[in-house]
Write an enzyme that holds these catalytic residues in place. Structure first.
Site, PDB file in Angstrom:
ATOM      1  CD  GLU A 127      -3.086  -0.872   0.145  1.00 50.38           C
ATOM      2  OE1 GLU A 127      -3.086   0.156  -0.556  1.00 50.38           O
ATOM      3  OE2 GLU A 127      -3.933  -1.781   0.015  1.00 50.38           O
ATOM      4  NE  ARG A 131      -3.627   3.066  -0.669  1.00 48.83           N
ATOM      5  CZ  ARG A 131      -4.926   3.052  -0.358  1.00 48.83           C
ATOM      6  NH1 ARG A 131      -5.531   4.160  -0.019  1.00 48.83           N
ATOM      7  NH2 ARG A 131      -5.613   1.928  -0.336  1.00 48.83           N
ATOM      8  CD  GLU A 370     -10.121  -0.950  -9.088  1.00 41.45           C
ATOM      9  OE1 GLU A 370     -11.216  -0.458  -8.724  1.00 41.45           O
ATOM     10  OE2 GLU A 370      -9.156  -1.062  -8.315  1.00 41.45           O
TER      11      GLU A 370
HETATM   12  C1  DMJ Z   1      -6.018   0.776  -5.347  1.00 38.50           C
HETATM   13  O1  DMJ Z   1      -5.303   0.932  -4.176  1.00 38.50           O
HETATM   14  C2  DMJ Z   1      -5.207   0.132  -6.429  1.00 38.50           C
HETATM   15  O2  DMJ Z   1      -5.809   0.341  -7.650  1.00 38.50           O
HETATM   16  C3  DMJ Z   1      -5.034  -1.352  -6.195  1.00 38.50           C
HETATM   17  O3  DMJ Z   1      -4.350  -1.974  -7.234  1.00 38.50           O
HETATM   18  C4  DMJ Z   1      -6.369  -2.014  -6.028  1.00 38.50           C
HETATM   19  N1  DMJ Z   1      -7.219  -1.343  -5.106  1.00 38.50           N
HETATM   20  C5  DMJ Z   1      -7.300   0.084  -5.045  1.00 38.50           C
HETATM   21  C6  DMJ Z   1      -8.451   0.693  -5.790  1.00 38.50           C
HETATM   22  O4  DMJ Z   1      -9.592  -0.011  -5.854  1.00 38.50           O
END
Ligand code: DMJ
Length: 467
Positions: A127, A131, A370
């Site tokens: 994460e 991020r 997504e």
């Molecule tokens: C994000 O943190 C990223 O896209 C990750 O790959 C999957 N989940 C979340 C968004 O839904």
């Protein structure tokens, strides 16, 4: 000027300039023909920008300096005992791309002066990488602000101990001060979604260690694929033994596949290219489920290919974008129609449904990006207004059901439309960015010249002479 500065300047010019040469490839495909269509798109882009500002002002008013806004109780949430400024770091490049210059300047200064990774906290490697490391690197490339690169390098150094397992695949957690690791049972997404960020850090700092560690992790994981070419859901990074054989493209595996393809493009990496081609063939052979109700990707046993579940959800909706980027427009289009059906059946998409019955198996919606990401890619590659129509519907539902006085709220259940007191930083980094880019003029950012990390932070290859 040193070579790296020249590269940064070139990228900044590339993104901001509006000369005909810039983005010529996609501009010709994406710019709408009629003045009416151009006006309608500009209005949508502006609406997305206004909604960004609405959510951002809620964050500033009630959560400034913290990781996230709680949009219903108008307070904040930090992931750890100290804030890592998750929302500002994740949101910064979206502000830059939207041309919100004052907000971007203030936010960048705040990050540069207040963010410290010298903290005795245990973080999730995946994460924080997607991020924070991704966000810092992307904003560095967009602004040329070396302080952001220095912070990225400091963070990268502190995350490196995560890779010190017997297999080289990273532990899930690492302490930013002590380097202590925890979490031997991990998954393909958390092991294989690090190379864009660590690799770019190597290329931009000239220190190969980050690229090498993340690439080794990816290769070690791939080498443990089953005889039919699939990976499972969980694996022990100390023993290298799979602990769950369920194979799919959903959460826990998803971005592993995404990074095989994207790293082959970003780094012109032949190993990644080979791993991608083997993997996508296995996915299309065993995991894809071509039904009378459309194309879906479900769940199978990684060793036998036998179908074990017919589940699909909000996270899986990234896959049309990956298929399109890989050149398979036909499957990408068909899968996007399925995702859109999932969205429109409930007015907003559930986290998971059973596509054989279209019944919800988990009804939450945490403001995920997504489906919009895939609409953006498909519109870029096809110029089909169908994807603008999808974008309008999806964005309309977001405003209708998720907008609150202080920002935007997740949903507890898309069937009841009950809201939840969360606004993840990826709403700024991804959902609003892809919504904006879908409608903004092609010159805003040319998809053909960047690779988005899985958190929608665009990274450009400024280091390879060939490019
Ligand atoms: C994000 O943190 C990223 O896209 C990750 O790959 C999957 N989940 C979340 C968004 O839904």
């Amino acid at each position: 000027m040193p070579k790296s500065s020249v590269a940064v300047v070139l990228f900044v010019c590339f993104v901001l300039s509006s000369t005909a040469a810039v983005a010529a490839g996609s501009a010709s495909r994406k710019n709408p023909k009629s003045a009416d269509d151009r006006k309608a798109n500009a209005e949508m882009a502006d609406q997305v920008r206004q909604e960004f500002l609405h959510a951002w002002s809620g964050y500033k008013k009630y959560a400034w300096g913290h990781d996230e806004l709680r949009p219903l109780t108008k307070t904040y949430r930090d992931w750890h005992s100290v804030s890592l400024l998750m929302t500002p770091v994740d949101a910064l490049d979206t502000m830059i791309l939207m041309g919100l210059k004052d907000e971007a300047r203030t936010t960048r200064e705040y990050i540069a002066k207040n963010l410290s990774f010298d903290q005795d906290i245990e973080v999730k490697n995946f994460e924080i990488t997607i991020r924070m490391l991704g966000g810092l690197l992307s904003s560095y490339q967009l602004t040329g602000d070396k302080r952001l690169l220095a912070m990225a390098q400091d963070l990268g150094d502190r995350l490196l101990p995560a890779f010190n397992s017997p297999t080289g695949m990273p532990y899930m957690f690492v302490n930013l001060k002590t380097g202590k690791t925890r979490g031997a049972v991990s998954n393909p997404a958390e092991i294989g979604t690090l190379l864009i960020e660590f690799g770019a850090l190597s290329k931009l700092t000239g220190k190969p260690v980050y690229f090498d560690k993340a690439k080794r992790a990816l290769v070690e994981l791939y080498n443990r694929r089953s005889p039919i070419g699939l990976v499972g859901s969980t694996i022990n990074v100390e023993t290298g033994v799979w602990t769950d054989p369920a194979s799919h493209v959903s959460g826990g595996i998803d971005s592993y596949y995404e990074y095989l393809l994207k790293c082959s493009i970003l780094f012109d990496d032949k190993d990644c290219s080979g791993m991608w081609h083997t993997s996508i063939a296995a996915l299309n052979k065993y995991v894809a489920d071509d039904t009378t109700n459309g194309l879906w990707y479900g769940t199978v046993d990684m060793n036998t290919g036998a179908r074990t579940a017919t589940h699909f959800g909000a996270l899986d909706a990234f896959f049309p974008a990956v298929l399109a980027l890989g050149g398979d427009i036909d499957r990408a289009k068909r899968l996007q129609e399925s995702s859109y059906k999932m969205w429109t059946t409930f007015g907003i998409e559930p986290e998971e449904l059973d596509y054989s019955t279209m019944k919800v198996t988990y009804g939450g919606y945490p403001l995920r990006p997504e489906i919009m990401e895939s609409a953006y890619y498909l519109h870029h590659y096809t110029n089909d207004p169908r994807y603008l129509e999808m974008g309008r519907t999806i964005f309309g539902s977001l405003v209708k059901y998720c907008k609150t006085e202080a920002g935007y709220a997740a949903m507890k259940d898309v069937q009841t439309k009950e809201q939840k007191d969360n606004m993840e930083s990826f709403f700024f980094a991804e959902t609003l960015k892809y919504s904006y880019l879908l409608f903004a003029p092609a010159k805003t950012l040319d998809l053909d010249t960047v690779v988005f990390n899985t958190e929608a932070h665009p990274i450009r290859n400024t280091w390879s002479k060939r490019k």
